[in-house]
Design a protein around this motif. Structure first.
Motif, PDB file in Angstrom:
ATOM      1  N   GLU A   1     -10.273  24.912   2.150  1.00  0.00           N
ATOM      2  CA  GLU A   1     -10.325  24.213   3.430  1.00  0.00           C
ATOM      3  C   GLU A   1      -9.310  23.071   3.402  1.00  0.00           C
TER       4      GLU A   1
ATOM      5  N   LEU B   1     -10.016  19.337   4.501  1.00  0.00           N
ATOM      6  CA  LEU B   1     -11.235  18.736   3.955  1.00  0.00           C
ATOM      7  C   LEU B   1     -10.952  17.479   3.133  1.00  0.00           C
TER       8      LEU B   1
ATOM      9  N   TRP C   1     -19.063  17.483   6.833  1.00  0.00           N
ATOM     10  CA  TRP C   1     -19.034  18.695   6.001  1.00  0.00           C
ATOM     11  C   TRP C   1     -19.951  18.485   4.792  1.00  0.00           C
TER      12      TRP C   1
ATOM     13  N   THR D   1     -14.007  17.061   7.704  1.00  0.00           N
ATOM     14  CA  THR D   1     -12.755  17.745   8.026  1.00  0.00           C
ATOM     15  C   THR D   1     -12.221  17.154   9.324  1.00  0.00           C
TER      16      THR D   1
END
Length: 430
Positions: A33, A36, A77, A66
């Motif tokens: 990700e 992130l 998150w 994020t």
């Protein structure tokens, strides 16, 4: 061989922390990700008493946010992962041969499963025939494996003392059959690539090289098993004679069984027991998903090795007597479906009826593997958490042999061991 751990004061001997920090965690997850940012984490033990084996387990709860390029604000998150790390103590790693076992699991997540997933994706879009019953792996390297925490998805572990029931066995056999099917299909269609995969795997226990190492360990297991059966049935019977005939050279016999190659040889899980299988249930209590854990003992051998280990070590005799043929039939049925989906049934050059006959024949041939491994697994799986041996506690500064397995005998273990001997002798399998 399973190594039990008490999560008491001696836990420090195994490993006190996961050795992770924010920077390392950020580096791992940003690959998955890119937007992130991890800003905090908490760490706790990853298993309960009597459930932690050959490696240190930690549960890490991560929090962060994020900020996608098209978003106007941060999005919270959270994730929970399981960290599996080699024991810190070199002596203990040697005693449990942990490093070789750990390499197998790294090979599984980095090589075997990616190959299987790509192969299955090319062959079929029918999820019902695809093997995917493994946790998501975020990282697998040298001394660390990081996996998704299946508890978040409401997966639970069956009770090891209770063993496996009918519905659990059905669910396991369907997934185990898929696992074996993709292995068999991949071997048939890509023999060179499959050979490359198996060359990366090392037999964790039953190899000639390990015979001297495990000599004393298996002498103790053999003595304990014979004593348990002697307490249940008369000494002067063919049951004791035939049992003694097999266990006299038990380790060598198990090495021979594992090293055989047959038409149905696959990459086996190697350790399908209650602590390595998780289930997800619906609101009615019915099993909706099954997931396998711990691929440290993967091996190349007959698919019947997994079946014999699972069926004889972790089900009751009455359940086996009523359902063994049903189980083998269910396993065969799913194997055929998956092989057809992968376009490999015809590659076996055997029709469906003959395939079932061959599965049943190999199961009988490998049934003694169930007895040999039961001598190790039944004491561990039937004892209470309080009785679980602390195999990490040792005053020795060098590891010359595996730790001794001294679990107090219990009636459940004696009964299960005796039932296996009676079944194998009556069935002409030993």
């Amino acid at each position: 061989m399973k190594m039990g751990v008490n999560d008491s004061d001696n836990e420090e001997i195994v490993s006190s922390t996961s050795k992770m920090d924010l920077q390392m965690l950020q580096k791992i997850f940003v690959k998955h990700e890119p937007d992130l940012v991890i800003d905090s984490y908490e760490e706790a033990k990853g298993s309960g008493r009597g459930d932690n084996y050959t490696a240190a387990l930690f549960r890490i709860s991560l929090k962060g946010y994020t900020r996608p390029k098209d978003a106007s604000k941060k999005l919270r998150w959270e994730r929970t992962v399981i960290c599996k790390r080699l024991p810190d103590c070199k002596i203990k790693r040697e005693a449990f041969k942990s490093e070789a076992l750990f390499r197998n699991e790294v090979v599984f997540y980095n090589c075997v499963m990616p190959e299987y997933s790509a192969f299955q994706k090319r062959k079929t879009k029918d999820a019902g025939h695809i093997f995917s019953a493994v946790p998501r792996c975020y990282l697998a390297q040298n001394d660390l494996v990081m996996l998704e925490d299946l508890r978040v998805r409401r997966f639970t572990m069956p009770d090891r003392q209770t063993g496996l029931g009918m519905e659990q066995m059905k669910a396991i056999l369907v997934e185990l059959s898929k696992f074996h099917a993709v292995s068999l299909a991949y071997k048939l269609q890509h023999p060179n690539e499959f050979k490359r995969l198996t060359s990366k795997i090392s037999e964790g226990i039953f190899s000639k090289e390990n015979a001297e190492w495990y000599k004393n360990y298996y002498e103790i297991l053999t003595k304990n098993a014979i004593q348990m059966v002697l307490q249940t049935i008369p000494a002067q019977t063919e049951y004791l004679d035939k049992m003694k005939g097999f266990v006299k050279n038990c380790f060598d016999n198990l090495v021979e069984l594992v090293s055989r190659e047959t038409k149905l040889s696959v990459i086996c899980h190697g350790d399908c027991w209650t602590n390595n299988i998780l289930f997800k249930h619906d609101e009615k209590g019915l099993i909706t998903e099954t997931c396998f854990l711990d691929f440290q003992l993967i091996r190349y051998g007959s698919l019947a090795l997994d079946l014999a280990y699972l069926i004889y070590c972790f089900t009751d005799a009455a359940l086996r007597k009523a359902n063994l043929q049903i189980w083998l039939g269910l396993y065969h049925q799913q194997l055929v479906k998956s092989l057809k989906a992968f376009g490999s049934l015809q590659d076996l050059c055997i029709d469906e009826a003959d395939l079932l006959q061959q599965i049943e024949s190999e199961f009988r041939s490998y049934a003694p593997f169930g007895l040999g491994t039961a001598m190790d697994m039944l004491p561990i799986s039937t004892c209470s958490s309080e009785e679980a041996p602390d195999l990490y506690a040792s005053g020795s500064e060098t590891a010359s042999t595996p730790p001794e397995l001294n679990v107090p005998p219990n009636e459940l273990c004696r009964r299960k061991m005796t039932d296996i001997v009676l079944e194998l002798v009556d069935g002409g399998m030993i």
